[in-house]
Design a protein around this motif. Structure first.
Motif, PDB file in Angstrom:
ATOM      1  N   GLU A  17      22.999 -55.583 -16.295  1.00 16.60           N
ATOM      2  CA  GLU A  17      22.633 -54.499 -15.382  1.00 16.60           C
ATOM      3  C   GLU A  17      23.543 -53.308 -15.633  1.00 16.60           C
ATOM      4  O   GLU A  17      24.752 -53.448 -15.770  1.00 16.60           O
ATOM      5  CB  GLU A  17      22.745 -54.932 -13.922  1.00 16.60           C
ATOM      6  CG  GLU A  17      22.279 -53.841 -12.981  1.00 16.60           C
ATOM      7  CD  GLU A  17      22.273 -54.229 -11.512  1.00 16.60           C
ATOM      8  OE1 GLU A  17      21.885 -53.382 -10.702  1.00 16.60           O
ATOM      9  OE2 GLU A  17      22.667 -55.357 -11.189  1.00 16.60           O
ATOM     10  N   ASP A  18      22.939 -52.133 -15.720  1.00 20.09           N
ATOM     11  CA  ASP A  18      23.687 -50.884 -15.847  1.00 20.09           C
ATOM     12  C   ASP A  18      23.789 -50.302 -14.438  1.00 20.09           C
ATOM     13  O   ASP A  18      22.935 -49.535 -13.998  1.00 20.09           O
ATOM     14  CB  ASP A  18      22.971 -49.933 -16.804  1.00 20.09           C
ATOM     15  CG  ASP A  18      23.807 -48.725 -17.167  1.00 20.09           C
ATOM     16  OD1 ASP A  18      24.512 -48.200 -16.279  1.00 20.09           O
ATOM     17  OD2 ASP A  18      23.769 -48.308 -18.340  1.00 20.09           O
ATOM     18  N   THR A  19      24.842 -50.712 -13.729  1.00 23.96           N
ATOM     19  CA  THR A  19      24.958 -50.332 -12.317  1.00 23.96           C
ATOM     20  C   THR A  19      25.122 -48.827 -12.141  1.00 23.96           C
ATOM     21  O   THR A  19      24.590 -48.258 -11.189  1.00 23.96           O
ATOM     22  CB  THR A  19      26.126 -51.076 -11.645  1.00 23.96           C
ATOM     23  OG1 THR A  19      27.308 -50.883 -12.413  1.00 23.96           O
ATOM     24  CG2 THR A  19      25.841 -52.562 -11.527  1.00 23.96           C
ATOM     25  N   MET A  24      22.654 -43.849 -10.311  1.00 25.50           N
ATOM     26  CA  MET A  24      22.256 -42.471 -10.578  1.00 25.50           C
ATOM     27  C   MET A  24      20.766 -42.271 -10.273  1.00 25.50           C
ATOM     28  O   MET A  24      20.371 -41.269  -9.673  1.00 25.50           O
ATOM     29  CB  MET A  24      22.541 -42.115 -12.038  1.00 25.50           C
ATOM     30  CG  MET A  24      22.238 -40.671 -12.390  1.00 25.50           C
ATOM     31  SD  MET A  24      22.666 -40.287 -14.096  1.00 25.50           S
ATOM     32  CE  MET A  24      21.180 -40.848 -14.914  1.00 25.50           C
ATOM     33  N   MET A  25      19.949 -43.244 -10.643  1.00 25.43           N
ATOM     34  CA  MET A  25      18.514 -43.124 -10.375  1.00 25.43           C
ATOM     35  C   MET A  25      18.211 -43.272  -8.888  1.00 25.43           C
ATOM     36  O   MET A  25      17.292 -42.642  -8.372  1.00 25.43           O
ATOM     37  CB  MET A  25      17.743 -44.131 -11.212  1.00 25.43           C
ATOM     38  CG  MET A  25      17.786 -43.789 -12.701  1.00 25.43           C
ATOM     39  SD  MET A  25      16.771 -44.874 -13.701  1.00 25.43           S
ATOM     40  CE  MET A  25      15.122 -44.365 -13.200  1.00 25.43           C
ATOM     41  N   ARG A  26      18.983 -44.096  -8.184  1.00 28.29           N
ATOM     42  CA  ARG A  26      18.800 -44.211  -6.728  1.00 28.29           C
ATOM     43  C   ARG A  26      19.191 -42.902  -6.034  1.00 28.29           C
ATOM     44  O   ARG A  26      18.555 -42.486  -5.064  1.00 28.29           O
ATOM     45  CB  ARG A  26      19.617 -45.373  -6.173  1.00 28.29           C
ATOM     46  CG  ARG A  26      19.088 -46.724  -6.596  1.00 28.29           C
ATOM     47  CD  ARG A  26      19.570 -47.855  -5.716  1.00 28.29           C
ATOM     48  NE  ARG A  26      19.361 -49.154  -6.307  1.00 28.29           N
ATOM     49  CZ  ARG A  26      18.191 -49.705  -6.603  1.00 28.29           C
ATOM     50  NH1 ARG A  26      17.092 -49.057  -6.364  1.00 28.29           N
ATOM     51  NH2 ARG A  26      18.124 -50.909  -7.133  1.00 28.29           N
ATOM     52  N   LEU A  27      20.248 -42.260  -6.531  1.00 30.65           N
ATOM     53  CA  LEU A  27      20.657 -40.970  -5.970  1.00 30.65           C
ATOM     54  C   LEU A  27      19.585 -39.913  -6.161  1.00 30.65           C
ATOM     55  O   LEU A  27      19.388 -39.058  -5.306  1.00 30.65           O
ATOM     56  CB  LEU A  27      21.980 -40.511  -6.592  1.00 30.65           C
ATOM     57  CG  LEU A  27      23.215 -41.303  -6.176  1.00 30.65           C
ATOM     58  CD1 LEU A  27      24.431 -40.883  -7.007  1.00 30.65           C
ATOM     59  CD2 LEU A  27      23.493 -41.139  -4.696  1.00 30.65           C
ATOM     60  N   PRO A  48      12.942 -49.516  -4.714  1.00 34.13           N
ATOM     61  CA  PRO A  48      14.059 -50.268  -4.111  1.00 34.13           C
ATOM     62  C   PRO A  48      14.287 -51.656  -4.714  1.00 34.13           C
ATOM     63  O   PRO A  48      15.407 -52.132  -4.740  1.00 34.13           O
ATOM     64  CB  PRO A  48      13.660 -50.379  -2.636  1.00 34.13           C
ATOM     65  CG  PRO A  48      12.699 -49.262  -2.405  1.00 34.13           C
ATOM     66  CD  PRO A  48      11.983 -49.043  -3.710  1.00 34.13           C
ATOM     67  N   HIS A  49      13.241 -52.304  -5.222  1.00 28.02           N
ATOM     68  CA  HIS A  49      13.381 -53.656  -5.772  1.00 28.02           C
ATOM     69  C   HIS A  49      13.611 -53.656  -7.287  1.00 28.02           C
ATOM     70  O   HIS A  49      13.500 -54.685  -7.935  1.00 28.02           O
ATOM     71  CB  HIS A  49      12.139 -54.504  -5.428  1.00 28.02           C
ATOM     72  CG  HIS A  49      10.869 -53.973  -6.024  1.00 28.02           C
ATOM     73  ND1 HIS A  49      10.147 -52.961  -5.444  1.00 28.02           N
ATOM     74  CD2 HIS A  49      10.219 -54.300  -7.161  1.00 28.02           C
ATOM     75  CE1 HIS A  49       9.091 -52.693  -6.188  1.00 28.02           C
ATOM     76  NE2 HIS A  49       9.111 -53.497  -7.244  1.00 28.02           N
ATOM     77  N   GLU A  50      13.968 -52.490  -7.850  1.00 25.53           N
ATOM     78  CA  GLU A  50      14.179 -52.371  -9.293  1.00 25.53           C
ATOM     79  C   GLU A  50      15.627 -52.029  -9.618  1.00 25.53           C
ATOM     80  O   GLU A  50      16.351 -51.456  -8.797  1.00 25.53           O
ATOM     81  CB  GLU A  50      13.281 -51.264  -9.876  1.00 25.53           C
ATOM     82  CG  GLU A  50      11.809 -51.582  -9.801  1.00 25.53           C
ATOM     83  CD  GLU A  50      10.952 -50.448 -10.311  1.00 25.53           C
ATOM     84  OE1 GLU A  50       9.897 -50.748 -10.885  1.00 25.53           O
ATOM     85  OE2 GLU A  50      11.318 -49.271 -10.129  1.00 25.53           O
ATOM     86  N   ALA A  51      16.024 -52.362 -10.834  1.00 30.50           N
ATOM     87  CA  ALA A  51      17.343 -52.013 -11.351  1.00 30.50           C
ATOM     88  C   ALA A  51      17.212 -51.750 -12.850  1.00 30.50           C
ATOM     89  O   ALA A  51      16.296 -52.240 -13.500  1.00 30.50           O
ATOM     90  CB  ALA A  51      18.341 -53.141 -11.105  1.00 30.50           C
ATOM     91  N   VAL A  52      18.148 -50.973 -13.391  1.00 31.19           N
ATOM     92  CA  VAL A  52      18.156 -50.667 -14.813  1.00 31.19           C
ATOM     93  C   VAL A  52      19.084 -51.654 -15.513  1.00 31.19           C
ATOM     94  O   VAL A  52      20.220 -51.877 -15.082  1.00 31.19           O
ATOM     95  CB  VAL A  52      18.630 -49.223 -15.071  1.00 31.19           C
ATOM     96  CG1 VAL A  52      18.666 -48.921 -16.569  1.00 31.19           C
ATOM     97  CG2 VAL A  52      17.736 -48.226 -14.342  1.00 31.19           C
TER      98      VAL A  52
END
Length: 166
Positions: A17-19, A24-27, A48-52
């Motif tokens: 995961e690239d937290t 940054m994308m959530r911001l 909301p249920h996704e992550a990079v």
């Protein structure tokens, strides 16, 4: 697909995961919501249920071998590759940069935990081959992981195995 160790002549790459990029994308999403602005035409916002996640390629000449995937609970995980034309520090993610096919793994809620995961084998094979092809021109590749139907990142282990080209 099962949880095993890779033979010595292979290269197993773990999705990480690239937290920072996820944040940054959530911001970006929260900034648009606060200001009441709309996304750019064709822009793909993080749900909301996704992550990079990312794969770092130590070498570029690879052949796809297999997936290693474990989910210690029920749920559905989809993995969408992002094309090499995305520079996350400079541009927003656009829907045209999402690759097909996507990878999907799942275990239904009524399945016992020891039940093997289900997946679409032809799509996963093509997806793995596409990753190997893109590795020829890049050192890092990004992915959107979507966790649905009760799946959580903490319950997931995912990697892909390649054999180096001779």
């Amino acid at each position: 697909m099962e949880n095993a160790t890779a033979p010595s002549n292979t290269l197993e790459l773990v999705f990480k995961e690239d937290t920072a990029l996820t944040e940054m994308m959530r911001l970006r999403v929260s900034s648009l919501q606060r200001s009441g602005q709309k996304r750019q035409d064709g822009e793909r916002l993080l749900l909301p249920h996704e992550a990079v996640y990312r794969l770092d390629f130590p070498t570029q000449e690879l052949h796809f071998s297999r997936w290693y995937f474990s989910l210690s609970a029920h749920g559905r995980v989809t993995i969408t590759g992002i094309s090499q034309h995305w520079t996350p520090d400079l541009t927003h993610l656009m829907t045209r940069q999402l690759l097909e096919p996507i990878g999907t793994f799942w275990r239904n809620a009524n399945d016992p935990e020891e039940t093997p995961l289900k997946w679409l084998e032809a799509d996963m094979q093509e997806f793995g081959e596409r990753i190997a092809e893109l590795a020829k021109v890049r050192k890092v590749m990004y992915f959107l992981f979507a966790f649905k139907d009760g799946a959580e990142a903490a319950n997931l282990n995912c990697s892909v195995e390649f054999t180096p080209e001779e």
